[in-house]
Design an enzyme around this catalytic site. Structure first.
Site, PDB file in Angstrom:
ATOM      1  CG  ASN A  13      -0.234   0.040   2.519  1.00  0.00           C
ATOM      2  OD1 ASN A  13       0.334   1.063   2.889  1.00  0.00           O
ATOM      3  ND2 ASN A  13      -0.218  -1.072   3.239  1.00  0.00           N
ATOM      4  NE  ARG A  14      -1.282   4.605  -4.669  1.00  0.00           N
ATOM      5  CZ  ARG A  14      -0.503   4.449  -5.738  1.00  0.00           C
ATOM      6  NH1 ARG A  14       0.763   4.815  -5.677  1.00  0.00           N
ATOM      7  NH2 ARG A  14      -0.992   3.937  -6.854  1.00  0.00           N
TER       8      ARG A  14
END
Ligand code: CTP
Ligand code: CA
Length: 228
Positions: free
Chosen positions: A34-35
């Site tokens: 994820n970011r």
């Protein structure tokens, strides 16, 4: 900074902060991730240190310089993050789960790099659920009286706004505090500024804070200190 923050109100305390985003390996070179930048978690670690705490920072895939004076444990996967957090939490006064933990992991991790098939058929990736580290910490209280804090990045949707989702999550998790922030439209992931609403386990608002991630971190510690 708040008066409390300047008063070294975390002196003599051990706090554990998880930061970043976990990565779940598919094979030796690929992962699901994820970011999360890790900035809010790193700000929590730095501000806790400035307030006098001993800090263990469990960092999952963060490309930032850790704050000075903080003990850093580097991890990649959710299983590794869970193990590192639970080990450090055994003698912690507070644990803050700021990491974006992958909800699912591939059921199998290939020992060798996955190859394309000659017939062009693409194999599906089968996922399984990860343990909920925050809910476990809240249920287990690895040290008696330990304060357990979560973060929730929410967007509104058809079934409710950001705060409604946050309230439901606060009740579900059993953590003492849940810091809810709205994501999307330039807020949250990867940005300098953050805005959070801090809820207790019943979903009641105990604090709100907006500003730099350091300011939000100090506001969260302000909410934690009375619970210690
Ligand atoms: N968390 C955790 N373990 C997981 C998933 C989340 O410890 N497997 C923690 C996060 O670190 C965060 C909090 O739980 O402190 C909320 O994470 P979030 O992803 O918002 O909640 P979920 O329960 O995973 O719900 P959702 O379906 O909205 O993703
Ligand atoms: Ca999640």
């Amino acid at each position: 900074r708040s008066a409390a923050a300047l008063a070294h109100d975390l002196a003599g305390r051990h706090v554990v902060v998880s930061a970043g985003g976990t990565r779940e390996p598919l094979d030796p070179v690929r992962f699901l991730g994820n970011r999360s930048s890790g900035r809010q978690g790193f700000a929590l670690a730095g501000t806790a240190r400035a307030r006098g705490a001993r800090v263990t920072l469990v960092a999952a895939n963060v490309a930032l310089e850790p704050p000075a004076g903080v003990d850093v444990v580097h991890v990649e996967s959710t299983a590794q993050l869970r193990e590192a957090v639970r080990t450090a939490a055994k003698d912690a006064d507070a644990v803050v789960m700021a990491a974006a933990v992958a909800d699912f992991r591939p059921r199998a991790t290939a020992a060798h790099k996955l190859k394309k098939r000659d017939d062009g058929v693409v194999e599906p990736i089968v996922l399984e659920a990860n343990p909920d580290i925050l809910a476990e910490l809240a249920a287990d209280r690895l040290r008696p009286g330990q304060v357990v804090v979560g973060f929730a990045a929410e967007t509104g949707d058809a079934s409710g706004d950001v705060l409604a989702h946050g309230r439901a999550k606060a009740r579900r998790k059993g953590a003492d505090l849940l810091a809810v922030n709205a994501v999307g439209e330039g807020l949250g992931f990867g940005t300098a500024d953050n805005a959070v609403t801090v809820l207790d386990a019943s979903g009641a608002v105990v604090a709100t804070s907006a500003g730099s991630k350091e300011a939000v971190a100090d506001a969260l510690w302000d909410a934690v200190v009375p619970l210690l």
